[in-house]
Design a protein around this motif. Structure first.
Motif, PDB file in Angstrom:
ATOM      1  N   ASP A   1     -58.779 -26.340  24.751  1.00 18.62           N
ATOM      2  CA  ASP A   1     -59.151 -27.464  23.890  1.00 18.62           C
ATOM      3  C   ASP A   1     -57.966 -28.371  23.592  1.00 18.62           C
ATOM      4  O   ASP A   1     -58.118 -29.398  22.952  1.00 18.62           O
ATOM      5  CB  ASP A   1     -59.654 -26.947  22.531  1.00 18.62           C
ATOM      6  CG  ASP A   1     -60.980 -26.248  22.677  1.00 18.62           C
ATOM      7  OD1 ASP A   1     -61.703 -26.601  23.631  1.00 18.62           O
ATOM      8  OD2 ASP A   1     -61.282 -25.371  21.857  1.00 18.62           O
ATOM      9  N   LEU A   2     -56.774 -27.938  23.992  1.00 18.11           N
ATOM     10  CA  LEU A   2     -55.589 -28.656  23.554  1.00 18.11           C
ATOM     11  C   LEU A   2     -55.301 -29.849  24.452  1.00 18.11           C
ATOM     12  O   LEU A   2     -55.389 -29.758  25.670  1.00 18.11           O
ATOM     13  CB  LEU A   2     -54.370 -27.731  23.572  1.00 18.11           C
ATOM     14  CG  LEU A   2     -54.383 -26.595  22.562  1.00 18.11           C
ATOM     15  CD1 LEU A   2     -53.132 -25.736  22.731  1.00 18.11           C
ATOM     16  CD2 LEU A   2     -54.450 -27.140  21.150  1.00 18.11           C
TER      17      LEU A   2
ATOM     18  N   LYS B   1     -55.884 -20.374  15.710  1.00 18.91           N
ATOM     19  CA  LYS B   1     -56.238 -21.743  15.318  1.00 18.91           C
ATOM     20  C   LYS B   1     -56.973 -22.494  16.409  1.00 18.91           C
ATOM     21  O   LYS B   1     -57.879 -23.262  16.145  1.00 18.91           O
ATOM     22  CB  LYS B   1     -54.957 -22.530  14.986  1.00 18.91           C
ATOM     23  CG  LYS B   1     -54.515 -22.391  13.548  1.00 18.91           C
ATOM     24  CD  LYS B   1     -54.817 -23.678  12.788  1.00 18.91           C
ATOM     25  CE  LYS B   1     -54.375 -23.602  11.351  1.00 18.91           C
ATOM     26  NZ  LYS B   1     -52.936 -23.882  11.226  1.00 18.91           N
ATOM     27  N   ALA B   2     -56.521 -22.335  17.657  1.00 16.81           N
ATOM     28  CA  ALA B   2     -57.092 -23.173  18.709  1.00 16.81           C
ATOM     29  C   ALA B   2     -57.087 -22.426  20.023  1.00 16.81           C
ATOM     30  O   ALA B   2     -56.345 -21.462  20.200  1.00 16.81           O
ATOM     31  CB  ALA B   2     -56.282 -24.452  18.844  1.00 16.81           C
TER      32      ALA B   2
ATOM     33  N   THR C   1     -51.434 -28.697  16.846  1.00 17.62           N
ATOM     34  CA  THR C   1     -51.526 -27.260  16.629  1.00 17.62           C
ATOM     35  C   THR C   1     -50.228 -26.554  16.975  1.00 17.62           C
ATOM     36  O   THR C   1     -49.930 -25.505  16.428  1.00 17.62           O
ATOM     37  CB  THR C   1     -52.647 -26.656  17.479  1.00 17.62           C
ATOM     38  OG1 THR C   1     -52.575 -27.240  18.759  1.00 17.62           O
ATOM     39  CG2 THR C   1     -53.997 -26.940  16.860  1.00 17.62           C
ATOM     40  N   ARG C   2     -49.494 -27.112  17.919  1.00 18.70           N
ATOM     41  CA  ARG C   2     -48.198 -26.492  18.181  1.00 18.70           C
ATOM     42  C   ARG C   2     -47.321 -27.411  19.015  1.00 18.70           C
ATOM     43  O   ARG C   2     -47.788 -28.383  19.610  1.00 18.70           O
ATOM     44  CB  ARG C   2     -48.360 -25.146  18.897  1.00 18.70           C
ATOM     45  CG  ARG C   2     -48.961 -25.292  20.254  1.00 18.70           C
ATOM     46  CD  ARG C   2     -49.019 -23.967  20.995  1.00 18.70           C
ATOM     47  NE  ARG C   2     -49.657 -24.215  22.283  1.00 18.70           N
ATOM     48  CZ  ARG C   2     -49.896 -23.288  23.201  1.00 18.70           C
ATOM     49  NH1 ARG C   2     -49.587 -22.033  22.967  1.00 18.70           N
ATOM     50  NH2 ARG C   2     -50.462 -23.608  24.335  1.00 18.70           N
ATOM     51  N   VAL C   3     -46.059 -27.049  19.052  1.00 17.92           N
ATOM     52  CA  VAL C   3     -45.058 -27.787  19.811  1.00 17.92           C
ATOM     53  C   VAL C   3     -44.345 -26.779  20.705  1.00 17.92           C
ATOM     54  O   VAL C   3     -43.971 -25.694  20.253  1.00 17.92           O
ATOM     55  CB  VAL C   3     -44.058 -28.462  18.852  1.00 17.92           C
ATOM     56  CG1 VAL C   3     -42.868 -29.013  19.603  1.00 17.92           C
ATOM     57  CG2 VAL C   3     -44.749 -29.571  18.070  1.00 17.92           C
TER      58      VAL C   3
ATOM     59  N   GLN D   1     -49.015 -30.426  21.248  1.00 17.00           N
ATOM     60  CA  GLN D   1     -50.364 -30.068  21.642  1.00 17.00           C
ATOM     61  C   GLN D   1     -51.275 -30.204  20.443  1.00 17.00           C
ATOM     62  O   GLN D   1     -50.961 -29.756  19.341  1.00 17.00           O
ATOM     63  CB  GLN D   1     -50.384 -28.664  22.237  1.00 17.00           C
ATOM     64  CG  GLN D   1     -49.538 -28.643  23.510  1.00 17.00           C
ATOM     65  CD  GLN D   1     -49.686 -27.389  24.324  1.00 17.00           C
ATOM     66  OE1 GLN D   1     -49.988 -26.334  23.776  1.00 17.00           O
ATOM     67  NE2 GLN D   1     -49.486 -27.490  25.621  1.00 17.00           N
ATOM     68  N   SER D   2     -52.394 -30.839  20.688  1.00 15.52           N
ATOM     69  CA  SER D   2     -53.284 -31.120  19.570  1.00 15.52           C
ATOM     70  C   SER D   2     -54.724 -30.861  19.970  1.00 15.52           C
ATOM     71  O   SER D   2     -55.066 -30.803  21.151  1.00 15.52           O
ATOM     72  CB  SER D   2     -53.115 -32.573  19.130  1.00 15.52           C
ATOM     73  OG  SER D   2     -53.440 -33.413  20.217  1.00 15.52           O
TER      74      SER D   2
END
Ligand SMILES: Cc1cc2nc3c(=O)[nH]c(=O)nc-3n(C[C@H](O)[C@H](O)[C@H](O)COP(=O)(O)O)c2cc1C
Ligand code: SF4
Ligand code: SF4
Ligand code: SF4
Ligand code: FES
Lengths: 433, 867
Positions: free
Chosen positions: B224-225, B219-220, B251-253, B244-245
């Motif tokens: 970039d996060l 996804k990422a 996108t995740r934790v 984290q986005s």
């Protein structure tokens, strides 16, 4: 053939039905145990210390000293190592099949001496006949009161469990063996702190001894430690089984008084190895199992003694002696040994897991004719990353000593037979084929 | 804090003397002194195994300096360690080269690329070119480790972190190594997978990109996060996380390693709850019901409508006709603002943040609340009706660890066995109606194996669970009261339902309460709220009953579906249908949307900044990583705007305005300031008279959590032995025995609640229904996160063999539950003696209509019959 005085653990060799209780009892069986039970455990330990018997499993540690180091605890275990899985090592295989009662009696004596109320005999799973015979010997021992509660009317009780291995060389390494016995993966433990005598089976102090080591005990107790020590010389006392294999006319097991015989005598005496095949000349000898660096024909006068071989830069190890003559391809020999370690590494530590794999692949390539000259430097450096300095005795980057065994034959092979490696590389193939 | 004073010792690191904590591994002591030793297999929260050999350093022993694993060897006084010699570098480079030999050149496409310790090490020290010309290891593409985790075997470096996590931390060794040597690989147990509540942790701790989550995969890219520190809001534990986005999408934790709370672990609910933030059913704008349809409107229209109806009802009937349910899942700031509007201005007291009954506020405010550290270090932990793994999963991991390490001993009293039953000293199965009369005669200390003379009652912790959703809060407080008679100074840890239930209660979101544990009857002259309630309001269950009887006109539903854990759904339906206006302040459309008249869009998890207070009364920060969805607003902003529409000024323009007022009127929050949250990574326990540990903070181990670039903790090198101080709310040093304010002015108002009686069983084939709380049973996270909703499984029924015989059913039968005219769907029955006779245990999972049997009024009697 060896004289009577030199035959301790192989004394029943060739006797019809040597594995049965009847024959065992007829030939003095369980006398040692009866005598032992009349003694204090401490007295037995003292006899074993006096005998100075060195462990026969490979490391050659004094059994009596190991026993004395056993940590105090209300629960202690004894584990007998019969996993014998190294190429060319076949002495314990013979003992479990042909003299299982001697092993059981020795085990009971050891358990009594160290104060264990439960003992295990861990036998390589592929030894089907040996497993069956040791198990029936254990059953017999229970029947005659040599095992179970109040052995021979004494206050000592012991249960003995026979456990088959599941087919991994690494489970012969004592801490991996304990893991396996506990039902886990055979991953060796880190020493310190996991010395079995301190933190062993199920976390309790445990003695691990080799099959041959304890098979000597009935004799030592019957005749006394001093009688054992009178055999051999220096630290290497008593007799020892040598498993001779390779390019000799009479391969097999020879029980010899330690130090009193040389490699040359073992290989060439008519009543021992019987010499090489016609027209062959000796190229190298592996003196103590495939972990040991090779020795050359000019070292043949070394006596078969622990310290003597160590001083010469190798080891007597498990007592397996492999003879290689001039028909042997040394690249192939080293490759086959590296392949053994590659297959048997437990995979826990990076240098052993990846090193054995990489080294084997390069060795296979050279043997197959696709080697490059720089591969020899590469191999030496890969060895160096497992054993810094490619030293002997090996320094270590790994958890157990299987890792450091990998470089022995490869590095020694390159050092001793560099030309043969180069011939493979230059000619693009194996000159022996 | 119950932590022992840690002993400091000194050793020699590369020639300099260094202070370290006794018992620390060399790798950690060196790190705290600023010397980083590379590593892969070492993880600070698991036992060292010394497998990867990356951390080899020279340590002096009897045979001089030898190479030893720094993660495995513990520092000892005057030990000499060399980390920068030629020999060390050669060994480490050798290990690194070996690891790379069989490692694919996947970096450009690997999820870990950019945050990979292997990549970082290689860039820093690795050889420029590979000497490995042989064929690399190949595996068929990824295998499934669990329903949410995939393994790319060729990327695995065999560090054993995942397998050790499975065996050591979770205790379900469902993944292990298979094969030997270079063929060794991580594999699920034959016929099984690593499906449990914690499987996501292995993704976080894998030092390479071998383990990925199905949802995050590809996804990422890490670089970039953007990263924001926050706190999980999926249960009342408050695990510390980073969100984290990328491009305004989470996108995740990942779990932060917090000593006091989660030790870096998260449960899968907490790890994947963020998916709900971007789900399709988010409320993006205000909605108003017009001609039976909810239509999107502007804020002004919606608020004006609510204000109008509200003012009219208040004028016509009075404050008793207005009620609010919920508030346990919104922030402290939100809760305070809503309490101020409803209680302080509108005199509405029927405000309940624990609709499902929960734990009586008098216990939460008047009792001594235990910290998690105290739970795992108490002499005796009493688990009362608690199923910790289902109710607070990471606390379960910590308790499991503590019970195995014997730092605490526990006794469990419940109607059915739980996942802790085999680990506690005693697990007593007692029927709920009997336990109230029996508890006094049970010798708890003997059951725990603790000698009474060794036990002072401060060392007792009572974990108050809500394992059976049909138990009332008065049943729970009755039970706890009896235990407190025996151990008056025992502390309690309530397994609350909402992430911020504790905070909401402290802000006054329960009937009879004002902020800081103040009660409505006793308001001082100078109290800044103009119009506090005069009479005691209703709790949520009573509100719903009253509404169903046309006695309530307006109901506010505060926060993400506050009724989702409410076990009597037919009551809810009637109540919402009958009231004239239902206003949902919610982030998601959902279960009750069809009954709602106004929806005011609430910002979701990760979309706002604020704080919550977890079950141990620890205030923790919420971070904002996203722009709020649509025109959604924070809860407190909505309260301020609604007040304005009515004609009031709450006086809040920012979170700090709110905190200023909280500090002024709440005794609990004296000495607390939200600015503390920016430096205290562990949050701040209120009331503030706890011990503060000034030991140097633990340094963040970058390889423990690859992906967390940094958190706000500082690496304070240990310069001297550590001390522990206490200080009072005014910042003065105090004697550590001085106890905090007991807030005992909580008056009789709280205690006068009617106690619910428990339905007793007269006919032998009637069974009392026990609705077992399940982690994935209900909640917005579960309904709206694709990952979590895929994990929901059909509820199971359990019955003792004795009851099965009476009911003529057998293990494996497909059965229905019946009660009067009601009949359930079909479920498979498990007959098990892990259940007390006479009780039917049904897992409460939304969507299976088990709630139609629910009733908070003292339990429900049912029968089971073969389908
Ligand atoms: C890789 C490896 C394999 C081993 N295999 C065996 C074995 O098969 N049998 C054995 O007795 N000892 C084996 N050993 C040695 C044991 O670890 C241990 O030293 C021995 O069992 C101790 O018994 P002893 O003192 O009587 O010799 C092995 C060691 C290593 C490192
Ligand atoms: S050296 Fe090899 S066999 Fe020994 S523990 Fe390490 S990987 Fe396993
Ligand atoms: S999958 Fe990851 S965590 Fe598991 S052993 Fe492999 S590298 Fe380690
Ligand atoms: S235990 Fe609770 S706070 Fe922690 S991750 Fe799980 S749901 Fe979130
Ligand atoms: S061996 Fe120490 S980190 Fe792996």
């Amino acid at each position: 053939m060896p004289e009577a005085a030199e035959s301790i653990v192989l004394s029943r060799r060739g006797v019809e039905g040597s594995h049965t209780l009847d024959v065992y009892l007829e030939t003095g069986g369980y006398e040692g145990l009866r005598k032992a039970l009349a003694m204090n455990p401490e007295e037995i330990v003292a006899q074993v210390v006096e005998s100075n018997i060195l462990g026969r499993g490979g490391a050659g540690f004094e059994a009596g000293r190991k026993w004395s180091m056993l940590k105090k605890s209300t629960r202690r275990y004894l584990v007998i190592n019969g996993d014998e899985s190294e190429p060319a090592t076949f002495k314990d295989h013979f003992l479990v099949e042909n003299d299982p009662h001697q092993l059981v009696e020795g085990t009971i004596i050891a358990a009594y001496a160290i104060g264990a109320s439960r003992a295990f005999i861990f036998i390589r799973g592929e030894f089907a006949l040996g497993l069956e015979r040791v198990q029936s010997a254990v059953n017999d021992a229970y029947k005659i009161g040599a095992l179970g509660r109040n052995i021979f009317g004494s206050s000592f009780s012991l249960d003995l469990i026979v456990h088959p291995g599941a087919g991994a060389y690494i489970c012969g390494e004592e801490t991996a063996l304990l893991e396996s016995l506990e039902g886990k993966r055979g991953f060796p433990r880190i020493k310190p702190p996991y010395f079995p005598a301190v933190i062993g089976l199920y976390g309790e102090p445990t003695i691990v001894n080799n099959v041959e080591t304890v098979s000597n005990l009935p004799w030592i107790v019957s005749r006394g430690g001093a009688a054992f020590k009178a055999l051999g010389s220096g630290r290497s006392t008593g007799t020892r089984i040598f498993a001779l294999s390779g390019a000799v006319k009479r391969p097999g097991l020879y029980e010899l008084e330690m130090v009193k015989t040389t490699f040359r005598e073992l290989i060439f005496s008519d009543d021992l190895g019987g010499g090489l095949y016609e027209g062959r000349s000796l190229k190298a000898v592996i003196p103590g199992g495939v972990s040991a660096p090779w020795i050359t024909p000019d070292q043949l006068d070394l006596p078969l003694g622990q310290d003597e071989v160590a001083k010469a830069g190798s080891m007597l190890g498990s007592g397996s002696i492999i003879v290689m003559d001039d028909s042997t391809c040394m690249v192939r020999a080293a490759w086959r040994i590296s392949r053994f370690f590659m297959r048997e590494s437990c995979g826990q530590c990076t240098p052993c897991r990846e090193g054995s794999n990489w080294i084997e692949k390069v060795m296979a390539r050279i043997e197959a004719g696709a080697g490059r000259e720089e591969d020899l430097e590469l191999l030496m450096d890969l060895c160096d990353n497992i054993v810094p300095g490619v030293s002997w005795p090996p320094a270590q980057t790994t958890i157990c000593v299987l890792g450091p065994s990998i470089p022995s034959s490869v590095a020694v092979g390159i050092r001793m037979f560099r030309d043969e490696f180069l011939t493979h590389i230059k000619e693009g193939g194996c000159p022996f084929e | 804090m119950s932590k022992e004073r840690e002993e400091a010792i000194s050793f020699v690191l590369d020639g300099r003397p260094i202070w370290a904590r006794k018992g620390d591994p060399v790798i950690r002591a060196a790190e705290e002194a600023g010397t980083y030793i590379p590593r892969f297999c070492y993880h600070p929260r698991m036992k060292a195994v010394g497998m990867c050999r990356m951390c080899l350093v020279e340590i002096k022993g009897p045979r001089g300096f030898t190479l030893q694993p720094a993660c495995f060897v513990q520092v000892s006084p005057d030990m000499e360690v060399i980390t920068d010699s030629v020999a060390v570098r050669k060994a480490q480079d050798g290990v690194l080269e070996y690891l790379l030999a069989n490692h694919p050149l996947d970096c450009p496409v690997c999820d870990k690329g950019g945050e990979c310790p292997l990549q970082d090490q290689t860039l820093a020290h690795g050889p420029g070119e590979s000497r490995y010309v042989e064929e690399k290891r190949h595996f068929a593409k990824p295998i499934e480790i669990s329903s949410i985790v995939l393994l790319d075997r060729e990327r695995c470096i065999q560090c054993g972190r995942c397998t050790r996590f499975a065996g050591e931390v979770v205790g379900k060794g469902l993944i292990d190594f298979a094969g030997r040597g270079a063929n060794i690989e991580v594999a699920p147990a034959p016929g099984g997978t690593f499906d449990n509540y914690f499987s996501g942790n292995i993704i976080q701790i894998c030092p390479v990109g071998a383990l990925t989550s199905k949802s995050y995969r590809f996804k990422a890219r890490p670089w970039d996060l953007e990263q924001t520190e926050s706190t999980c809001t999926s249960c009342a534990m408050g695990c510390r996380v980073v969100l984290q986005s990328s491009q305004n999408e989470m996108t995740r934790v990942l779990g932060i390693d917090s000593d006091a709370i989660n030790h870096s672990w998260l449960c899968d609910k907490g790890r994947f709850a963020f998916e709900a933030t971007s789900s399709e059913d988010r409320v993006l704008a205000p909605y108003l019901r017009k001609n039976d349809n909810l239509v999107e409107v502007g804020w002004f229209e919606a608020l004006t409508q609510v204000a109008k109806t509200l003012t009219a009802a208040l004028e016509k009937v009075g404050p008793a006709t207005v009620a609010a349910i919920g508030g346990g899942s919104i922030s402290n700031e939100d809760a305070f603002a809503w309490a101020k509007l409803l209680k302080g201005y509108l005199s509405v007291d029927s405000l309940d943040c624990q609709p499902e009954g929960g734990v009586d506020p008098s216990l939460l405010l008047g009792g001594k609340i235990a910290t998690f550290d105290e739970v795992v270090n108490s002499k005796l932990t009493l688990l009362l009706g608690a199923d910790v793994e289902e109710e607070m999963p990471v606390l379960y991991l910590r308790l499991r660890e503590a019970l195995l390490a014997q730092t605490t001993s526990a006794v469990e009293i419940i109607e059915r066995r739980t996942s802790l039953s085999t680990l506690v000293s005693s697990s007593l199965l007692i029927e709920a109606d009997e336990v109230l009369s029996q508890i006094e005669s049970i010798d708890l200390s003997a059951l725990a194996g603790v000698k009474v003379k060794d036990l002072s009652d401060e060392q007792v912790v009572v974990v108050v669970g809500q394992a059976d959703l049909l138990r009332s809060s008065s049943w729970r407080s009755g039970l706890v009261a009896k235990v407190l008679q025996r151990y008056p100074n025992a502390k309690i840890l309530p397994l609350l339902q909402g992430a911020n239930t504790m905070g909401a209660v402290q802000m006054g979101m329960s009937p009879g309460l004002l902020p800081g544990g103040r009660v409505i009857g006793k308001v001082p002259e100078d109290f800044p709220w103009p119009n506090p309630p005069k009479s005691l309001g209703r709790n949520a269950a009573d509100v719903l009953s009253a509404a169903a009887a046309d006695d309530i006109e307006i109901i506010f539903l505060l926060g993400p579906n506050p009724l989702s854990g409410f076990p009597d759904k037919s009551l809810v339906r009637q109540a919402l249908e009958r009231s004239s206006m239902v206003v949902a302040i919610d982030s998601h459309f959902g279960e009750w949307t069809e009954y709602v008249d106004v929806v005011l869009p609430l910002s979701g998890y990760g979309e706002y900044f604020g704080s919550i207070t977890n079950a141990e009364s620890r205030v923790l920060p919420l971070g904002q990583s996203l722009v709020p969805a649509g025109v959604s607003q924070k809860g407190w902003e909505i309260a301020v705007a609604l007040a304005e529409s009515i004609g009031y000024d709450l006086g809040f323009e920012s979170e700090s305005d709110i905190w200023e007022e909280i500090q002024a009127i709440s005794k609990i929050h004296r000495g607390f300031s939200p600015s503390l949250l920016s430096t205290e990574v562990e949050g701040v326990v209120v009331p503030r008279s706890v011990k503060v540990h000034i030991a140097g903070r633990r340094v963040l181990d970058p390889v423990a959590t690859p992906g967390i670039s940094s958190v706000k903790r500082q690496a304070a090198p240990l310069s001297e032995p550590v001390a522990i101080y206490d200080f009072n709310p005014d910042g003065e040093l105090v004697d550590s025995n001085d106890s905090s304010d007991s807030l005992d002015e909580l008056s009789d108002v709280m205690k006068e609640r009617p106690t619910a009686s428990i339905a007793s069983r007269k006919e032998p084939d009637k069974l009392r229904l026990h609705l077992a709380r399940k982690l994935y049973g209900y909640g917005v996270e579960v309904a709206s996160s694709p990952t979590l909703s895929s994990l929901v499984s059909k509820p199971k029924l359990r019955l003792s063999s004795e009851s099965a015989r009476v009911s003529s059913v057998e293990d494996g039968d497909v059965v229905r539950i019946i009660s009067g005219d009601l009949s359930s769907g079909e479920f498979q029955l498990e007959v098990s003696n892990d259940v007390v006779p006479g009780v039917l245990v049904a897992e409460f999972v939304e969507g299976y209509e088990l709630d139609k049997f629910g009733s908070l009024n003292g339990g429900v009697l049912v029968k089971v019959v073969k389908a």
